[in-house]
Design an enzyme around this catalytic site. Structure first.
Site, PDB file in Angstrom:
ATOM      1  N   ASP A 168       0.873  -1.179   0.000  1.00  0.00           N
ATOM      2  CA  ASP A 168       0.000   0.000   0.000  1.00  0.00           C
ATOM      3  C   ASP A 168       0.910   1.228   0.000  1.00  0.00           C
ATOM      4  O   ASP A 168       1.753   1.381   0.894  1.00  0.00           O
ATOM      5  CB  ASP A 168      -0.888  -0.029   1.256  1.00  0.00           C
ATOM      6  CG  ASP A 168      -1.968   1.031   1.194  1.00  0.00           C
ATOM      7  OD1 ASP A 168      -1.648   2.185   0.835  1.00  0.00           O
ATOM      8  OD2 ASP A 168      -3.127   0.710   1.514  1.00  0.00           O
ATOM      9  N   SER A 210      -4.081  14.270 -13.271  1.00  0.00           N
ATOM     10  CA  SER A 210      -5.416  14.222 -13.897  1.00  0.00           C
ATOM     11  C   SER A 210      -5.735  15.609 -14.429  1.00  0.00           C
ATOM     12  O   SER A 210      -5.165  16.607 -13.958  1.00  0.00           O
ATOM     13  CB  SER A 210      -6.443  13.840 -12.829  1.00  0.00           C
ATOM     14  OG  SER A 210      -7.755  14.014 -13.315  1.00  0.00           O
ATOM     15  N   TYR A 266     -10.867  14.718  -4.890  1.00  0.00           N
ATOM     16  CA  TYR A 266     -10.076  14.224  -6.032  1.00  0.00           C
ATOM     17  C   TYR A 266      -9.299  15.381  -6.667  1.00  0.00           C
ATOM     18  O   TYR A 266      -8.095  15.279  -6.921  1.00  0.00           O
ATOM     19  CB  TYR A 266     -10.997  13.537  -7.046  1.00  0.00           C
ATOM     20  CG  TYR A 266     -10.248  12.808  -8.143  1.00  0.00           C
ATOM     21  CD1 TYR A 266      -9.563  11.622  -7.869  1.00  0.00           C
ATOM     22  CD2 TYR A 266     -10.219  13.297  -9.441  1.00  0.00           C
ATOM     23  CE1 TYR A 266      -8.868  10.952  -8.870  1.00  0.00           C
ATOM     24  CE2 TYR A 266      -9.527  12.627 -10.450  1.00  0.00           C
ATOM     25  CZ  TYR A 266      -8.858  11.459 -10.157  1.00  0.00           C
ATOM     26  OH  TYR A 266      -8.152  10.800 -11.148  1.00  0.00           O
ATOM     27  N   LYS A 298      -5.226  15.731  -6.828  1.00  0.00           N
ATOM     28  CA  LYS A 298      -4.503  15.749  -8.099  1.00  0.00           C
ATOM     29  C   LYS A 298      -3.817  17.101  -8.348  1.00  0.00           C
ATOM     30  O   LYS A 298      -2.754  17.156  -8.960  1.00  0.00           O
ATOM     31  CB  LYS A 298      -5.448  15.392  -9.251  1.00  0.00           C
ATOM     32  CG  LYS A 298      -5.928  13.936  -9.186  1.00  0.00           C
ATOM     33  CD  LYS A 298      -4.759  12.948  -9.278  1.00  0.00           C
ATOM     34  CE  LYS A 298      -5.215  11.515  -9.344  1.00  0.00           C
ATOM     35  NZ  LYS A 298      -4.110  10.564  -9.517  1.00  0.00           N
ATOM     36  N   THR A 325     -11.037   2.642 -17.950  1.00  0.00           N
ATOM     37  CA  THR A 325     -10.366   1.731 -17.002  1.00  0.00           C
ATOM     38  C   THR A 325     -11.402   1.243 -15.984  1.00  0.00           C
ATOM     39  O   THR A 325     -12.502   1.811 -15.892  1.00  0.00           O
ATOM     40  CB  THR A 325      -9.245   2.461 -16.222  1.00  0.00           C
ATOM     41  OG1 THR A 325      -9.861   3.416 -15.343  1.00  0.00           O
ATOM     42  CG2 THR A 325      -8.248   3.152 -17.120  1.00  0.00           C
TER      43      THR A 325
HETATM   44  N1  LIG Z   1      -9.180   6.420 -15.621  1.00  0.00           N
HETATM   45  C1  LIG Z   1      -9.250   7.732 -15.712  1.00  0.00           C
HETATM   46  O1  LIG Z   1     -10.166   8.288 -16.352  1.00  0.00           O
HETATM   47  C2  LIG Z   1      -8.228   8.605 -15.075  1.00  0.00           C
HETATM   48  C3  LIG Z   1      -8.166   9.944 -15.454  1.00  0.00           C
HETATM   49  C4  LIG Z   1      -7.220  10.755 -14.872  1.00  0.00           C
HETATM   50  C5  LIG Z   1      -6.353  10.249 -13.940  1.00  0.00           C
HETATM   51  N2  LIG Z   1      -6.436   8.937 -13.573  1.00  0.00           N
HETATM   52  C6  LIG Z   1      -5.496   8.465 -12.569  1.00  0.00           C
HETATM   53  O2  LIG Z   1      -4.744   7.408 -13.110  1.00  0.00           O
HETATM   54  C7  LIG Z   1      -4.350   6.526 -12.067  1.00  0.00           C
HETATM   55  C8  LIG Z   1      -4.748   5.119 -12.440  1.00  0.00           C
HETATM   56  O3  LIG Z   1      -6.161   5.077 -12.575  1.00  0.00           O
HETATM   57  P1  LIG Z   1      -6.933   3.898 -13.311  1.00  0.00           P
HETATM   58  O4  LIG Z   1      -8.113   4.515 -13.949  1.00  0.00           O
HETATM   59  O5  LIG Z   1      -5.984   3.089 -14.089  1.00  0.00           O
HETATM   60  O6  LIG Z   1      -7.462   3.100 -12.025  1.00  0.00           O
HETATM   61  P2  LIG Z   1      -7.583   1.556 -11.697  1.00  0.00           P
HETATM   62  O7  LIG Z   1      -8.527   1.478 -10.555  1.00  0.00           O
HETATM   63  O8  LIG Z   1      -7.857   0.767 -12.919  1.00  0.00           O
HETATM   64  O9  LIG Z   1      -6.097   1.194 -11.190  1.00  0.00           O
HETATM   65  C9  LIG Z   1      -5.575   1.734 -10.029  1.00  0.00           C
HETATM   66  C10 LIG Z   1      -4.610   0.749  -9.418  1.00  0.00           C
HETATM   67  O10 LIG Z   1      -4.057   1.369  -8.244  1.00  0.00           O
HETATM   68  C11 LIG Z   1      -4.033   0.400  -7.203  1.00  0.00           C
HETATM   69  N3  LIG Z   1      -4.076   1.090  -5.926  1.00  0.00           N
HETATM   70  C12 LIG Z   1      -5.080   1.873  -5.452  1.00  0.00           C
HETATM   71  N4  LIG Z   1      -4.776   2.315  -4.220  1.00  0.00           N
HETATM   72  C13 LIG Z   1      -3.551   1.810  -3.919  1.00  0.00           C
HETATM   73  C14 LIG Z   1      -2.708   1.913  -2.781  1.00  0.00           C
HETATM   74  N5  LIG Z   1      -3.074   2.615  -1.697  1.00  0.00           N
HETATM   75  N6  LIG Z   1      -1.508   1.284  -2.805  1.00  0.00           N
HETATM   76  C15 LIG Z   1      -1.143   0.552  -3.889  1.00  0.00           C
HETATM   77  N7  LIG Z   1      -1.917   0.392  -4.974  1.00  0.00           N
HETATM   78  C16 LIG Z   1      -3.109   1.026  -4.993  1.00  0.00           C
HETATM   79  C17 LIG Z   1      -5.263  -0.467  -7.447  1.00  0.00           C
HETATM   80  O11 LIG Z   1      -5.169  -1.718  -6.804  1.00  0.00           O
HETATM   81  C18 LIG Z   1      -5.283  -0.556  -8.967  1.00  0.00           C
HETATM   82  O12 LIG Z   1      -4.528  -1.660  -9.413  1.00  0.00           O
HETATM   83  C19 LIG Z   1      -5.036   7.047 -10.796  1.00  0.00           C
HETATM   84  O13 LIG Z   1      -4.133   7.845 -10.074  1.00  0.00           O
HETATM   85  C20 LIG Z   1      -6.161   7.900 -11.327  1.00  0.00           C
HETATM   86  O14 LIG Z   1      -6.535   8.918 -10.435  1.00  0.00           O
HETATM   87  C21 LIG Z   1      -7.351   8.098 -14.123  1.00  0.00           C
END
Ligand SMILES: NC(=O)c1ccc[n+]([C@@H]2O[C@H](COP(=O)([O-])OP(=O)(O)OC[C@H]3O[C@@H](n4cnc5c(N)ncnc54)[C@H](O)[C@@H]3O)[C@@H](O)[C@H]2O)c1
Length: 265
Positions: free
Chosen positions: A75, A153, A166, A170, A201
């Site tokens: 974590d 983000s 959020y 970010k 995702t």
């Molecule tokens: N998907 C989107 O639209 C989007 C847009 C902008 C930014 N983001 C950012 O991109 C990043 C990835 O997002 P995603 O959409 O791929 O999400 P996702 O939920 O598919 O993947 C996130 C991963 O992070 C891991 N995780 C979460 N908390 C954790 C912790 N405390 N310690 C270790 N691992 C942890 C989860 O187990 C998961 O495998 C995030 O930071 C998210 O805020 C996503």
């Protein structure tokens, strides 16, 4: 495309393009089990890296993409374990050349409706987690240099309705990136971030499923992007790969929007 094919397809694609920018390098990707982190891990592996996945969740037994990578359950909010894990990777691989912070969570609520524990959780994982890993990586990279890429983000660049915690987390990642870029520059450590908007995702799927009318919510999200669709994890991974590579050797402290034009308005 079948999920169990995507690593082989990416390896083949990189071979055809002649891209092997991470050959011999050691790379750690937090949040690498899912979504943007997973796509990034696959891309960097396909370009020759030894990849370490750091995630609080283990890989699914049915996902063979991880057979060729090393997994460490962790974590990112646990600063001591983050430090020992990054030190372990540096010792095992001889270096940590690239670190990508993709671990993150989402929460939707207006400021006036945000509960204290939801606020703390978002800040802990998205901001403090990114700080813990960035600080440990910078200590490990000292004397040798390296590249760190944070997944921020578009919510870190502009305000968004009902995204109080959020957006704050970010926005913090964007500013942490800039501060770390200045602190890392004398040691040849570059720190950048990418700012995606909606990307297909599991995190976004979960958010859409929570909406009162999920199919209307999905259609609204798509049509709200100037490019007319959500991003793909591989499109974010391509931007991360550029920033992490030697092609970006004079680029540090930037927040690169990968958002189909969303923040251009
Ligand atoms: N998907 C989107 O639209 C989007 C847009 C902008 C930014 N983001 C950012 O991109 C990043 C990835 O997002 P995603 O959409 O791929 O999400 P996702 O939920 O598919 O993947 C996130 C991963 O992070 C891991 N995780 C979460 N908390 C954790 C912790 N405390 N310690 C270790 N691992 C942890 C989860 O187990 C998961 O495998 C995030 O930071 C998210 O805020 C996503």
């Amino acid at each position: 495309m079948r999920r169990d094919d995507d690593l082989a397809i990416e390896v083949q694609r990189m071979r055809e393009w002649g891209l092997a920018r991470f050959t011999g390098m050691s790379v750690a990707v937090t949040g690498g089990i899912s979504g943007i982190g997973r796509a990034t891990a696959i891309r960097l592996f396909a370009e020759g890296a030894r990849v370490w996945i750091i995630d609080r969740n283990p890989p699914a037994a049915t996902d063979p993409a991880f057979d060729a990578m090393s997994y460490i359950g962790l974590d990112v909010t646990d600063a001591e374990s983050v430090h020992s894990t990054i030190t372990h990777i540096a010792t095992e691989s001889g270096a940590v050349d690239v670190v990508v912070n993709a671990a993150g969570i989402a929460h939707s609520a207006r400021v006036q409706d945000t509960r204290a524990n939801d606020w703390s959780r978002l800040i802990d994982v998205n901001l403090t987690g990114t700080f813990n890993v960035t600080a440990a990586a910078m200590r490990a990279m000292k004397g040798r240099g390296g590249a760190i890429v944070n997944i921020a983000s578009d919510a870190g660049l502009v305000g968004q309705l009902a995204q109080a915690a959020y957006c704050a987390s970010k926005g913090g990642v964007v500013q942490l990136t800039r501060a770390a870029a200045l602190d890392g520059a004398p040691d040849a450590i570059r720190v950048n971030c990418v700012c995606p908007c909606f990307v297909e995702t599991p995190l976004v799927d979960a958010w859409i499923a929570e909406q009162p009318d999920p199919s209307a919510a999905r259609a609204a999200v798509q049509s709200d992007q100037p490019i007319g669709r959500m991003g793909r994890p591989q499109e974010v991974a391509a931007a991360v790969a550029y920033l992490a590579s030697a092609e970006a050797n004079f680029v540090t402290g930037v927040a690169l929007a990968v958002d189909g034009g969303t923040t251009a308005r």
